[in-house]
Structure formats: C-alpha cells, structure tokens
Design a protein around this motif. Structure first.
Motif, PDB file in Angstrom:
ATOM      1  N   UNK A 135      44.719  34.361  27.920  1.00 29.86           N
ATOM      2  CA  UNK A 135      44.178  33.134  27.328  1.00 29.86           C
ATOM      3  C   UNK A 135      45.171  31.984  27.437  1.00 29.86           C
ATOM      4  N   UNK A 136      46.441  32.277  27.165  1.00 30.53           N
ATOM      5  CA  UNK A 136      47.484  31.245  27.267  1.00 30.53           C
ATOM      6  C   UNK A 136      47.637  30.763  28.702  1.00 30.53           C
ATOM      7  N   UNK A 137      47.608  31.697  29.645  1.00 30.88           N
ATOM      8  CA  UNK A 137      47.726  31.333  31.061  1.00 30.88           C
ATOM      9  C   UNK A 137      46.560  30.437  31.477  1.00 30.88           C
ATOM     10  N   UNK A 138      45.353  30.775  31.038  1.00 31.55           N
ATOM     11  CA  UNK A 138      44.193  29.944  31.371  1.00 31.55           C
ATOM     12  C   UNK A 138      44.285  28.569  30.714  1.00 31.55           C
ATOM     13  N   UNK A 139      44.826  28.501  29.508  1.00 22.04           N
ATOM     14  CA  UNK A 139      45.039  27.203  28.848  1.00 22.04           C
ATOM     15  C   UNK A 139      46.011  26.347  29.659  1.00 22.04           C
ATOM     16  N   UNK A 140      47.076  26.976  30.149  1.00 20.82           N
ATOM     17  CA  UNK A 140      48.058  26.253  30.956  1.00 20.82           C
ATOM     18  C   UNK A 140      47.454  25.810  32.284  1.00 20.82           C
ATOM     19  N   UNK A 178      53.858  33.150  34.985  1.00 22.71           N
ATOM     20  CA  UNK A 178      53.116  34.073  35.841  1.00 22.71           C
ATOM     21  C   UNK A 178      52.705  33.364  37.123  1.00 22.71           C
ATOM     22  N   UNK A 179      52.535  34.144  38.152  1.00 19.54           N
ATOM     23  CA  UNK A 179      52.012  33.655  39.416  1.00 19.54           C
ATOM     24  C   UNK A 179      50.517  33.941  39.412  1.00 19.54           C
ATOM     25  N   UNK A 180      49.716  32.921  39.642  1.00 18.40           N
ATOM     26  CA  UNK A 180      48.259  33.071  39.582  1.00 18.40           C
ATOM     27  C   UNK A 180      47.678  32.882  40.978  1.00 18.40           C
ATOM     28  N   UNK A 181      46.990  33.920  41.446  1.00 18.45           N
ATOM     29  CA  UNK A 181      46.310  33.845  42.741  1.00 18.45           C
ATOM     30  C   UNK A 181      44.948  33.216  42.525  1.00 18.45           C
ATOM     31  N   UNK A 182      44.685  32.151  43.282  1.00 18.21           N
ATOM     32  CA  UNK A 182      43.470  31.361  43.109  1.00 18.21           C
ATOM     33  C   UNK A 182      42.530  31.623  44.288  1.00 18.21           C
ATOM     34  N   UNK A 183      41.273  32.006  44.015  1.00 16.95           N
ATOM     35  CA  UNK A 183      40.340  32.253  45.118  1.00 16.95           C
ATOM     36  C   UNK A 183      39.970  30.947  45.819  1.00 16.95           C
ATOM     37  N   UNK A 184      39.559  31.061  47.042  1.00 14.72           N
ATOM     38  CA  UNK A 184      39.209  29.900  47.861  1.00 14.72           C
ATOM     39  C   UNK A 184      38.233  28.968  47.149  1.00 14.72           C
ATOM     40  N   UNK A 185      37.248  29.516  46.487  1.00 10.90           N
ATOM     41  CA  UNK A 185      36.213  28.715  45.833  1.00 10.90           C
ATOM     42  C   UNK A 185      36.762  27.813  44.728  1.00 10.90           C
ATOM     43  N   UNK A 186      37.920  28.172  44.145  1.00 12.80           N
ATOM     44  CA  UNK A 186      38.502  27.374  43.060  1.00 12.80           C
ATOM     45  C   UNK A 186      39.679  26.508  43.511  1.00 12.80           C
ATOM     46  N   UNK A 187      40.003  26.552  44.775  1.00 12.14           N
ATOM     47  CA  UNK A 187      41.176  25.810  45.251  1.00 12.14           C
ATOM     48  C   UNK A 187      40.978  24.300  45.262  1.00 12.14           C
ATOM     49  N   UNK A 188      39.764  23.839  45.111  1.00 17.03           N
ATOM     50  CA  UNK A 188      39.552  22.391  44.987  1.00 17.03           C
ATOM     51  C   UNK A 188      40.222  21.875  43.714  1.00 17.03           C
ATOM     52  N   UNK A 189      40.383  22.757  42.723  1.00 19.38           N
ATOM     53  CA  UNK A 189      41.044  22.375  41.470  1.00 19.38           C
ATOM     54  C   UNK A 189      42.561  22.393  41.592  1.00 19.38           C
ATOM     55  N   UNK A 190      43.100  23.174  42.536  1.00 16.14           N
ATOM     56  CA  UNK A 190      44.552  23.341  42.659  1.00 16.14           C
ATOM     57  C   UNK A 190      45.101  22.654  43.908  1.00 16.14           C
ATOM     58  N   UNK A 191      44.397  21.652  44.389  1.00 21.28           N
ATOM     59  CA  UNK A 191      44.822  20.929  45.593  1.00 21.28           C
ATOM     60  C   UNK A 191      45.048  21.882  46.766  1.00 21.28           C
ATOM     61  N   UNK A 192      44.128  22.838  46.904  1.00 19.35           N
ATOM     62  CA  UNK A 192      44.120  23.834  47.982  1.00 19.35           C
ATOM     63  C   UNK A 192      45.245  24.864  47.898  1.00 19.35           C
ATOM     64  N   UNK A 193      45.956  24.927  46.784  1.00 18.73           N
ATOM     65  CA  UNK A 193      47.006  25.937  46.625  1.00 18.73           C
ATOM     66  C   UNK A 193      46.368  27.298  46.372  1.00 18.73           C
ATOM     67  N   UNK A 194      46.797  28.306  47.133  1.00 19.81           N
ATOM     68  CA  UNK A 194      46.291  29.668  46.976  1.00 19.81           C
ATOM     69  C   UNK A 194      46.969  30.385  45.813  1.00 19.81           C
ATOM     70  N   UNK A 195      48.146  29.907  45.435  1.00 17.63           N
ATOM     71  CA  UNK A 195      48.887  30.505  44.334  1.00 17.63           C
ATOM     72  C   UNK A 195      49.587  29.401  43.560  1.00 17.63           C
ATOM     73  N   UNK A 196      49.480  29.480  42.238  1.00 16.49           N
ATOM     74  CA  UNK A 196      50.122  28.496  41.369  1.00 16.49           C
ATOM     75  C   UNK A 196      50.861  29.242  40.258  1.00 16.49           C
ATOM     76  N   UNK A 197      51.708  28.538  39.557  1.00 21.11           N
ATOM     77  CA  UNK A 197      52.441  29.116  38.439  1.00 21.11           C
ATOM     78  C   UNK A 197      51.835  28.606  37.140  1.00 21.11           C
ATOM     79  N   UNK A 198      51.726  29.500  36.167  1.00 18.75           N
ATOM     80  CA  UNK A 198      51.216  29.115  34.852  1.00 18.75           C
ATOM     81  C   UNK A 198      52.020  29.859  33.790  1.00 18.75           C
ATOM     82  N   UNK A 199      52.162  29.234  32.634  1.00 17.13           N
ATOM     83  CA  UNK A 199      52.914  29.820  31.534  1.00 17.13           C
ATOM     84  C   UNK A 199      51.969  30.388  30.491  1.00 17.13           C
ATOM     85  N   UNK A 200      52.394  31.468  29.858  1.00 20.17           N
ATOM     86  CA  UNK A 200      51.620  32.036  28.769  1.00 20.17           C
ATOM     87  C   UNK A 200      51.982  33.483  28.528  1.00 20.17           C
TER      88      UNK A 200
END
Length: 92
Positions: free
Chosen positions: A29-34, A3-25
C-alpha cells in the motif's frame, strides 16, 4: 524502504515509458501511494474503487502474489522487487 517496481507496458504512459521505477514504502500500500505521488493516475489502474487490487491485475513482491499473503499490507523489504502484472485472457 526502497523497492524496485516493474511496470507493465500498458502502464508505462504513467512512468514516461520507464519499465522499472523506484518507490518507497514498508508495505505494498505504501509503495502504491509513493507511485501515485510520483506518477499521478497509476494507482487507479492497479486498484479498484474499493481500494483492492483489480481483478485482472496481479501484484507480486519477489515471487509471492500479494493476494496469497497479506494483500496490500504485505511487507516490502528494502531492495525488494515489486512486479505489477496484468492478467492475459484469451481463447478460441
């Protein structure tokens, strides 16, 4: 399922400033685990201590709010868009 996960600005410190990341699940719940496996600390900003979506955070699969579906067990199809959206409050 990927899945493609859209990340809000406030959480981009966790994704190295990426606005969108890929996660499996197969479920939210599985996507959040990934996400947590790849971006440590992000899950605690989305879920509370009881493991539920925080009160002021909304999670969507496509256009559907998971609170009105199956919660964290909402299915995530391959190629789905998952959006994490912080609620915005304000007033006079």
């Amino acid at each position: 399922m990927s899945a493609s996960v859209r990340v809000p600005t406030i959480l981009r410190t966790y994704t190295n400033d990426a606005a969108e990341v890929t996660a499996d699940g197969a479920t939210v719940a599985d996507v959040l685990d990934d996400l947590e496996a790849n971006y440590p600390g992000i899950r605690a900003r989305i879920l509370d201590d009881a493991g539920k979506v925080r009160r002021f955070v909304n999670v969507y699969v496509g256009d559907e709010d998971v609170r009105f579906e199956k919660g964290l067990q909402t299915e995530v199809a391959d190629g789905a868009k998952v959006s994490i959206i912080p609620a915005v409050a304000g007033g006079c």
